[in-house]
Write an enzyme that holds these catalytic residues in place. Structure first.
Site, PDB file in Angstrom:
ATOM      1  N   ARG A  77      14.331  -2.770   5.443  1.00 45.19           N
ATOM      2  CA  ARG A  77      15.200  -3.798   4.880  1.00 45.19           C
ATOM      3  C   ARG A  77      16.069  -3.216   3.767  1.00 45.19           C
ATOM      4  O   ARG A  77      15.548  -2.749   2.755  1.00 45.19           O
ATOM      5  CB  ARG A  77      14.367  -4.971   4.346  1.00 45.19           C
ATOM      6  CG  ARG A  77      13.684  -5.784   5.430  1.00 45.19           C
ATOM      7  CD  ARG A  77      13.143  -7.094   4.886  1.00 45.19           C
ATOM      8  NE  ARG A  77      12.222  -6.912   3.778  1.00 45.19           N
ATOM      9  CZ  ARG A  77      12.495  -7.221   2.524  1.00 45.19           C
ATOM     10  NH1 ARG A  77      13.691  -7.695   2.186  1.00 45.19           N
ATOM     11  NH2 ARG A  77      11.599  -7.036   1.575  1.00 45.19           N
ATOM     12  N   SER A  94      -9.678   0.196  -1.944  1.00 44.19           N
ATOM     13  CA  SER A  94      -8.477   0.482  -2.731  1.00 44.19           C
ATOM     14  C   SER A  94      -7.419  -0.600  -2.541  1.00 44.19           C
ATOM     15  O   SER A  94      -6.555  -0.467  -1.678  1.00 44.19           O
ATOM     16  CB  SER A  94      -7.893   1.836  -2.301  1.00 44.19           C
ATOM     17  OG  SER A  94      -7.817   1.925  -0.884  1.00 44.19           O
ATOM     18  N   TRP A 154       0.826  -1.209   0.000  1.00 43.19           N
ATOM     19  CA  TRP A 154       0.000   0.000   0.000  1.00 43.19           C
ATOM     20  C   TRP A 154       0.859   1.256   0.000  1.00 43.19           C
ATOM     21  O   TRP A 154       0.601   2.208  -0.754  1.00 43.19           O
ATOM     22  CB  TRP A 154      -0.944  -0.024   1.198  1.00 43.19           C
ATOM     23  CG  TRP A 154      -2.012   1.023   1.235  1.00 43.19           C
ATOM     24  CD1 TRP A 154      -2.467   1.663   2.341  1.00 43.19           C
ATOM     25  CD2 TRP A 154      -2.810   1.538   0.140  1.00 43.19           C
ATOM     26  NE1 TRP A 154      -3.474   2.547   2.011  1.00 43.19           N
ATOM     27  CE2 TRP A 154      -3.703   2.490   0.670  1.00 43.19           C
ATOM     28  CE3 TRP A 154      -2.837   1.280  -1.222  1.00 43.19           C
ATOM     29  CZ2 TRP A 154      -4.614   3.195  -0.120  1.00 43.19           C
ATOM     30  CZ3 TRP A 154      -3.747   1.986  -2.014  1.00 43.19           C
ATOM     31  CH2 TRP A 154      -4.617   2.924  -1.460  1.00 43.19           C
ATOM     32  N   ASN A 161      -7.496 -10.183   4.387  1.00 43.98           N
ATOM     33  CA  ASN A 161      -8.441 -10.631   5.408  1.00 43.98           C
ATOM     34  C   ASN A 161      -9.365 -11.709   4.863  1.00 43.98           C
ATOM     35  O   ASN A 161      -9.627 -12.701   5.537  1.00 43.98           O
ATOM     36  CB  ASN A 161      -9.235  -9.429   5.929  1.00 43.98           C
ATOM     37  CG  ASN A 161      -8.355  -8.473   6.710  1.00 43.98           C
ATOM     38  OD1 ASN A 161      -8.036  -8.700   7.867  1.00 43.98           O
ATOM     39  ND2 ASN A 161      -7.937  -7.386   6.059  1.00 43.98           N
ATOM     40  N   LYS A 172     -14.437  -3.065   8.628  1.00 44.93           N
ATOM     41  CA  LYS A 172     -14.705  -3.879   7.438  1.00 44.93           C
ATOM     42  C   LYS A 172     -13.755  -5.064   7.352  1.00 44.93           C
ATOM     43  O   LYS A 172     -14.088  -6.093   6.757  1.00 44.93           O
ATOM     44  CB  LYS A 172     -14.660  -3.021   6.172  1.00 44.93           C
ATOM     45  CG  LYS A 172     -13.348  -2.262   5.943  1.00 44.93           C
ATOM     46  CD  LYS A 172     -12.307  -3.059   5.193  1.00 44.93           C
ATOM     47  CE  LYS A 172     -11.015  -2.270   5.060  1.00 44.93           C
ATOM     48  NZ  LYS A 172      -9.959  -3.014   4.358  1.00 44.93           N
ATOM     49  N   GLU A 199      -4.809  -7.341   9.241  1.00 49.20           N
ATOM     50  CA  GLU A 199      -5.232  -6.363  10.237  1.00 49.20           C
ATOM     51  C   GLU A 199      -6.512  -6.766  10.964  1.00 49.20           C
ATOM     52  O   GLU A 199      -6.730  -6.389  12.118  1.00 49.20           O
ATOM     53  CB  GLU A 199      -5.436  -4.989   9.577  1.00 49.20           C
ATOM     54  CG  GLU A 199      -4.150  -4.331   9.062  1.00 49.20           C
ATOM     55  CD  GLU A 199      -3.298  -3.737  10.160  1.00 49.20           C
ATOM     56  OE1 GLU A 199      -3.572  -3.994  11.344  1.00 49.20           O
ATOM     57  OE2 GLU A 199      -2.334  -3.021   9.825  1.00 49.20           O
ATOM     58  N   GLY A 244     -10.721   3.973   2.003  1.00 43.15           N
ATOM     59  CA  GLY A 244     -11.682   3.654   0.958  1.00 43.15           C
ATOM     60  C   GLY A 244     -11.347   2.342   0.280  1.00 43.15           C
ATOM     61  O   GLY A 244     -10.352   1.690   0.588  1.00 43.15           O
TER      62      GLY A 244
END
Length: 339
Positions: A31, A136, A10, A255, A190, A280, A134
């Site tokens: 890293r 994405s 992301w 997820n 979500k 997450e 949002g």
């Protein structure tokens, strides 16, 4: 010049958007091998395979150098690492900055949203916090596929500045929403419903089950969000139903993939070990479960998932317990959200 903290999928995808918009981007990661690849090959194969990065993106492992002189910092690290990274940022900074939070979650035990953690850790050096959220997937953003997101802040002038920073008229459209609580809660919760959606798919259930789960999951999101002060209408927007759709239905969703493996009978520790990236929703399930109990908010899907993740309950039994609950009225339930 913009600094992005976090060279995962992301963070790298958002760096691409910023570079496409004509900005020089410093992309920080820990890293050295990964940063060398970004600088020498202009790729980040582990996280975004087969994507060529613009040369305006320059990688850094030295945090002080990455932050020197910048006014805007995009925070794209996993939620469990946010406090540690911010504490390091605090020691490096000589100027005030605007932080754009793009991670989604709630901290267990404290029940703080990401923007609240940032305010707590960065009080003296923080100009503004803006949240970008949002539907994405990083994989699609890096391919320049059409994407829409929302930005929110206590200072909407700051949100509009970040809107201008990220807006790309070819593929990345940015809206504003003054409901900071709703934007953050929708983005966090979500992930819980996406885990549950993956479980139903792993169990072999069909579209009926997923539609029910997503609809009732949205009601849970709005119920807790409203109790915390969010505008219920926010959950009908991009960071509510929009993010819920994309996260519950796409194979890009970590997820969903984790839930799918759980539904197929894999143990949680094995699932997390094999994912390769942070899921997450697991951590957020714990936080939301605690918060719902504290606020006396009914969240049956979250409760059932908590039992699966942390109490070892069989996934099929958890679904059965949801179906066996006492009868209620849908419209009465929806009306309670808006009170």
């Amino acid at each position: 010049m913009v600094t992005v903290l976090g060279a995962g999928s992301w963070g790298t995808a958002l760096a691409i958007v910023l570079a496409d918009n004509g900005h020089h981007v410093r992309l920080w990661g820990q890293r050295q091998e990964q940063i060398d690849e970004i600088n020498e090959k202009h790729t980040n194969e582990k996280y975004l395979p087969n994507i060529h990065l613009p040369e305006a993106i320059v990688g850094y492992t030295d945090l002080t150098q990455a932050l020197e002189g910048v006014e805007t910092v995009v925070l794209a690290v996993p939620t469990k690492a946010i406090r540690e990274v911010l504490q390091r940022v605090r020691t490096c900074l000589k100027q005030q900055i605007t932080i754009v939070s793009v991670s989604k979650g709630i901290e267990p035990d404290t029940h703080k949203r990401i923007s609240e953690i940032i305010e707590e850790e960065m009080a003296e050096q923080l100009k503004d916090v803006v949240v970008l959220s949002g539907p994405s997937h990083a994989e699609e953003v890096s391919l320049r596929h059409p994407t829409t997101v929302t930005v929110s802040s206590k200072n909407m002038e700051a949100a509009e500045r970040i809107q201008d920073l990220f807006m790309n008229h070819q593929y990345f459209r940015v809206y504003t929403n003054p409901d900071l609580i709703g934007v953050e809660i929708g983005g966090a919760l979500k992930n819980i419903i996406a885990l549950a959606a993956g479980i139903t798919d792993g169990l072999g259930y069909g579209d009926n089950a997923k539609a029910a789960l997503m609809t009732r999951g949205l009601a849970e999101m709005a119920r807790l969000g409203s109790r915390l002060g969010a505008n219920p209408l926010t959950f009908a927007g991009l960071t509510g139903i929009g993010d819920l759709i994309v996260t519950c239905t796409s194979v890009h969703s970590r997820n969903w993939r984790a839930g799918n493996l759980l539904g197929k009978g894999y143990a949680l520790d094995d699932v997390l070990a094999n994912m390769g990236m942070v899921v997450e929703g697991v951590r957020t399930t714990k936080a939301a479960y605690q918060l719902a109990k504290k606020m006396n908010v009914d969240m049956p899907i979250t409760n059932a998932l908590y039992d699966v993740l942390f109490n070892g309950k069989d996934v099929k039994s958890a679904v059965d317990s949801l179906m066996a609950r006492g009868k209620t009225s849908e419209l009465e339930d929806l009306a309670n959200i808006s009170l």
